[in-house]
Design a protein around this motif. Structure first.
Motif, PDB file in Angstrom:
ATOM      1  N   LEU A  18     -34.691  60.027  22.611  1.00 32.64           N
ATOM      2  CA  LEU A  18     -35.578  61.212  23.755  1.00 32.64           C
ATOM      3  C   LEU A  18     -34.923  61.698  24.324  1.00 32.64           C
TER       4      LEU A  18
ATOM      5  N   ALA B 183     -37.359  64.217  20.589  1.00 27.98           N
ATOM      6  CA  ALA B 183     -36.981  63.627  19.641  1.00 27.98           C
ATOM      7  C   ALA B 183     -36.465  64.815  18.741  1.00 27.98           C
TER       8      ALA B 183
ATOM      9  N   TYR C 242     -45.811  60.797  27.132  1.00 27.45           N
ATOM     10  CA  TYR C 242     -45.371  59.026  27.684  1.00 27.45           C
ATOM     11  C   TYR C 242     -46.100  59.232  28.837  1.00 27.45           C
TER      12      TYR C 242
ATOM     13  N   PHE D 157     -36.289  63.353  27.751  1.00 27.82           N
ATOM     14  CA  PHE D 157     -37.738  63.199  28.485  1.00 27.82           C
ATOM     15  C   PHE D 157     -37.137  64.183  29.334  1.00 27.82           C
ATOM     16  N   GLY D 158     -38.160  65.106  30.212  1.00 25.60           N
ATOM     17  CA  GLY D 158     -38.505  65.270  30.993  1.00 25.60           C
ATOM     18  C   GLY D 158     -38.974  65.215  32.809  1.00 25.60           C
ATOM     19  N   THR D 159     -38.566  65.033  33.789  1.00 29.53           N
ATOM     20  CA  THR D 159     -38.498  64.605  34.793  1.00 29.53           C
ATOM     21  C   THR D 159     -40.133  63.962  35.536  1.00 29.53           C
TER      22      THR D 159
ATOM     23  N   PHE E  69     -44.740  61.560  31.060  1.00 31.57           N
ATOM     24  CA  PHE E  69     -43.362  62.620  30.947  1.00 31.57           C
ATOM     25  C   PHE E  69     -43.586  63.417  29.362  1.00 31.57           C
TER      26      PHE E  69
ATOM     27  N   GLN F 201     -46.284  55.941  32.381  1.00 32.95           N
ATOM     28  CA  GLN F 201     -45.748  55.058  32.781  1.00 32.95           C
ATOM     29  C   GLN F 201     -45.966  54.915  33.734  1.00 32.95           C
TER      30      GLN F 201
ATOM     31  N   PHE G 211     -43.493  64.290  22.163  1.00 33.04           N
ATOM     32  CA  PHE G 211     -44.231  62.833  22.814  1.00 33.04           C
ATOM     33  C   PHE G 211     -44.703  63.066  23.918  1.00 33.04           C
TER      34      PHE G 211
END
Lengths: 116, 115
Positions: free
Chosen positions: A104, A95, A37, A106-108, A91, A39, A35
């Motif tokens: 999930l 999953a 995302y 996540f990366g940084t 991000f 933010q 994915f």
């Protein structure tokens, strides 16, 4: 354990231009989901695009597309015709596909700035 | 449809105090997640519920964090006592079913500052 790496802490692009955000991941699973995302400052994570690992065709959503390279474990996001509203943290996330492994990871993140 | 609701939006407490966060998922969503997002990092899962049962709490610091989801709807996350390193944004997310076949929707989070 799965890991997600985003090596670009910050990126900038001129409005209307194209930008590519990089992501690599590590997993021993053969079936999974990836994915991107977004933010914004409001903090709410918004799904931009998703890719199922079993699908060879790269996902596209309007101005957003991915380059999924399963063998290389690479999953980059291309934003075309960048708009001011695209400015945000992005991000990459992984999953698993099995019950109990859907969380999930996540990366940084990559902070994207759009230059007017 | 209404999104995932979280409250409060902001909270400032002193270390060793207790705090609670509330989450109301999208109606009908069976799966609920709590994530912790420390400044400069991506969110990290604390706990996953399926209805009112716990699916994964392997990364929940159980000596100070607790969470419940009574009746399989609303959820609360509690920290007692808080430490400085608990300063973070706490995100709640929900999905219709387990698994990534359905999208996880996120709330706007609670920003916790521990001083």
């Amino acid at each position: 354990a799965q890991t997600v790496t985003q090596s670009q802490p910050e990126m900038s692009v001129q409005e209307a231009e194209t930008v590519t955000l990089s992501c690599t991941y590590d997993t021993s699973e053969s079936d999974y989901y990836l994915f991107w995302y977004k933010q914004p400052p409001s903090r709410q994570m918004i799904l931009v695009i998703r890719q199922e690992a079993y699908k060879q065709q790269n996902a596209t959503e309007n101005r957003f597309s991915v380059n999924f390279q399963k063998a290389a474990k690479s999953f980059s996001l291309k934003i075309s015709d960048s708009q001011l509203g695209d400015a945000a943290m992005y991000f990459c996330a992984y999953a698993g596909s099995n019950f109990g492994n859907e969380k999930l990871t996540f990366g940084t993140g990559t902070r994207l700035t759009i230059i007017p | 449809e209404a999104g995932v609701a979280q409250s409060p939006r902001y909270k400032i407490i002193e270390k060793r105090q207790s705090v609670a966060f509330w989450c109301n998922p999208i109606s009908g969503h069976a799966t609920l997640y709590w994530y912790q997002q420390i400044l400069g990092q991506g969110p990290k899962l604390l706990i996953q519920f399926q209805n009112n049962g716990v699916v994964d709490d392997s990364q929940l610091p159980k000596d100070r964090f607790s969470a419940e989801r009574l009746k399989g709807v609303d959820s609360t996350l509690k920290i007692q006592p808080a430490k400085l390193e608990d300063s973070a944004v706490y995100l709640c997310a929900s999905s219709l079913t387990p698994g990534m076949n359905t999208e996880a929707f996120f709330g706007q989070g609670t920003r916790l500052t521990v001083v």
